[in-house]
Design a protein around this motif. Structure first.
Motif, short mmCIF file in Angstrom:
data_model
loop_
_atom_site.label_atom_id
_atom_site.label_comp_id
_atom_site.label_asym_id
_atom_site.label_seq_id
_atom_site.Cartn_x
_atom_site.Cartn_y
_atom_site.Cartn_z
N LEU A 105 23.54 25.43 46.71
CA LEU A 105 24.66 25.62 45.58
C LEU A 105 24.55 27.37 44.86
N GLU A 106 23.75 27.96 44.09
CA GLU A 106 23.27 29.36 44.32
C GLU A 106 23.59 30.12 44.78
N ILE A 107 23.60 29.66 46.09
CA ILE A 107 24.43 30.97 47.56
C ILE A 107 25.68 30.61 47.44
N LEU A 108 26.44 29.60 47.12
CA LEU A 108 27.66 29.03 47.51
C LEU A 108 28.21 30.00 46.41
N GLN A 109 28.10 29.98 45.12
CA GLN A 109 28.47 30.38 43.48
C GLN A 109 28.34 32.19 43.83
N ALA A 110 27.46 32.37 44.23
CA ALA A 110 26.96 33.51 45.31
C ALA A 110 28.34 34.67 45.50
N ARG A 111 28.14 33.56 46.86
CA ARG A 111 28.93 34.10 47.82
C ARG A 111 31.09 33.64 47.78
N TYR A 112 30.63 33.24 46.45
CA TYR A 112 32.16 33.07 45.59
C TYR A 112 32.40 33.97 45.06
N THR A 113 31.37 34.47 43.85
CA THR A 113 31.33 35.32 43.26
C THR A 113 31.97 36.27 44.17
N GLY A 114 31.42 37.08 45.08
CA GLY A 114 31.43 38.07 45.66
C GLY A 114 32.56 38.34 47.03
N THR A 115 33.38 36.65 46.88
CA THR A 115 34.62 36.88 47.78
C THR A 115 35.84 37.50 46.42
N PHE A 116 35.80 37.05 45.16
CA PHE A 116 37.03 37.11 44.52
C PHE A 116 36.66 38.21 43.21
#
Length: 120
Positions: A105-116
């Motif tokens: 979940l931490e990885i997905l949240q960091a990636r989501y934040t970086g993408t948007f």
């Protein structure tokens, strides 16, 4: 298998969209965020999109994505630490340039934040 119609585009380091030229008899596999984390960026998760061919071509492009990730509370630990890898998007579970143990979940949240984030 990849067909000759095309439509897959990837964003390069200059943030320009380029066509991924179809290669006869090949498969296209977009590496996801978890594999990128496990490989410490050796296999980069690329920003990509699929565009439909022009209406005059007589062809249609349908894209069906499939995502597979561990449970949110699963621990994802890099197999090899590669401090020089840069695959963009959030901190990707990094500490001092090195990838660290993180939950999925931490990885997905960091990636989501970086993408948007804005591209200022």
């Amino acid at each position: 298998q990849q067909d000759g119609i095309g439509g897959l585009q990837v964003r390069n380091h200059a943030k320009k969209w380029i066509n991924a030229k179809p290669l006869r008899g090949s498969f296209v596999i977009n590496v996801g965020d978890m594999l990128s984390h496990w490989s410490s960026g050796v296999y980069a998760s690329t920003v990509h999109r699929v565009v439909s061919p022009s209406g005059s071509s007589g062809y249609h492009r349908y894209s069906v994505p499939f995502f597979f990730n561990p449970d949110h509370d699963a621990v994802v630990e890099p197999i090899v630490n590669n401090p020089s890898s840069e695959d963009g998007g959030g901190d990707g579970g990094r500490r001092n340039g090195m990838r660290r143990r993180s939950s999925a979940l931490e990885i997905l949240q960091a990636r989501y934040t970086g993408t948007f984030q804005s591209d200022k």
